[in-house]
Design a protein around this motif. Sequence first.
Motif, PDB file in Angstrom:
ATOM      1  N   GLN A  38       0.824  -1.204   0.000  1.00 57.08           N
ATOM      2  CA  GLN A  38       0.000   0.000   0.000  1.00 57.08           C
ATOM      3  C   GLN A  38       0.860   1.258   0.000  1.00 57.08           C
ATOM      4  O   GLN A  38       0.570   2.236  -0.696  1.00 57.08           O
TER       5      GLN A  38
ATOM      6  N   PHE B 282       0.967   4.222  -2.813  1.00 56.01           N
ATOM      7  CA  PHE B 282       0.757   5.631  -2.450  1.00 56.01           C
ATOM      8  C   PHE B 282       1.888   6.511  -2.974  1.00 56.01           C
ATOM      9  O   PHE B 282       1.658   7.554  -3.607  1.00 56.01           O
TER      10      PHE B 282
ATOM     11  N   ILE C 236      -5.344   1.624  -2.673  1.00 60.11           N
ATOM     12  CA  ILE C 236      -5.328   2.953  -2.068  1.00 60.11           C
ATOM     13  C   ILE C 236      -6.526   3.146  -1.146  1.00 60.11           C
ATOM     14  O   ILE C 236      -6.411   3.744  -0.060  1.00 60.11           O
TER      15      ILE C 236
ATOM     16  N   GLU D  74      -6.330   4.245   2.761  1.00 60.12           N
ATOM     17  CA  GLU D  74      -7.056   5.385   3.328  1.00 60.12           C
ATOM     18  C   GLU D  74      -7.949   4.939   4.480  1.00 60.12           C
ATOM     19  O   GLU D  74      -8.094   5.665   5.475  1.00 60.12           O
TER      20      GLU D  74
END
Length: 319
Positions: free
Chosen positions: A15, A19, A46, A50
């Motif tokens: 991840q 990003f 993503i 988040e």
Amino acid sequence: MNESFILFMRPSIRQLQAFVTIAELGSFVEAAERLHLSQPALSITIRKLEQAVGGMLFNRSPRGIQLTPEGRFFLPTARRLLADWEAALGDLSELFNKQRGKITLAALPTLAAGFLPAVLADYRRRYPNIAISVHDVLANQVDELVSDHRADIGFSVRPTASEAIRFEPLLDDHFVAVCPRDHPLMAQEAVFWADLLDYPIIGVSRLSSTRQAIEQVLQQLDREMDLMCEVSQIGTAGRMVAAGLGVAALPSLSFRQISAEGLDWRPLSAPHVPRSLGILTPSRGTLSAAATAMFDLVREHTSAIAPGLKASEASRRDR
């Protein structure tokens, strides 16, 4: 939110990579191509990131992708985490490939001087970037260093019963009578312990495995030795014998520690006192890659050591 859920929601390396790549390229399409992901898969990655951090990291608009204030704040940290991860993997790879590292050995002085130098020279040629530390100490100290994991490998006599140490025999040593070259005992092919004990003895430390073996012989023969003096180092004992101060009973391997000038030796018998020398390793846990390489190299050298010792003994007898 319980602890197991928090742990589950922690961002992953994948991840973080997604990003940082999107932030640098400013495009989901280009980032998906670089990361070899489909755009839906990258979007899901993503979205999960988040969710893990608790808010939006990107603003999606017709004008493109921009970092949110929180995303701009997080970007340097994400880059640092990825760099640390790559560095850690690189360091680990170097350790496994023996391109770096450290190994600590503990050995009886007899083995440290008589056996290890050739092994260490070979090891250094093969793995020049591995640091090596050697403690030449008494047998009980070898046991302690290995069992406490302060030494990776030990080289010593067979230890007393200990669940913390494994012992693998390497070679058999034996005791010899060490005398000045013109000493009457050197006219014999072999020397009885009882005959050696008729002369003043240069003894080694009572704490050493050599001295402990000699004390067992004395008990067996019901004899005492005329101890001229007691020294800590076998090399010192050899020099005193060469000076005519007495005679000594020493392991045959000890001749690699002392100068043979002015000295000669004969096998000691009645009784014959063999000494099993070997490798000590902790019984629990596994050896590092560097220590495993040392262990294997010692085995290689052992097969060549025994014939060499026999040839050395034959040449001395023939002089």
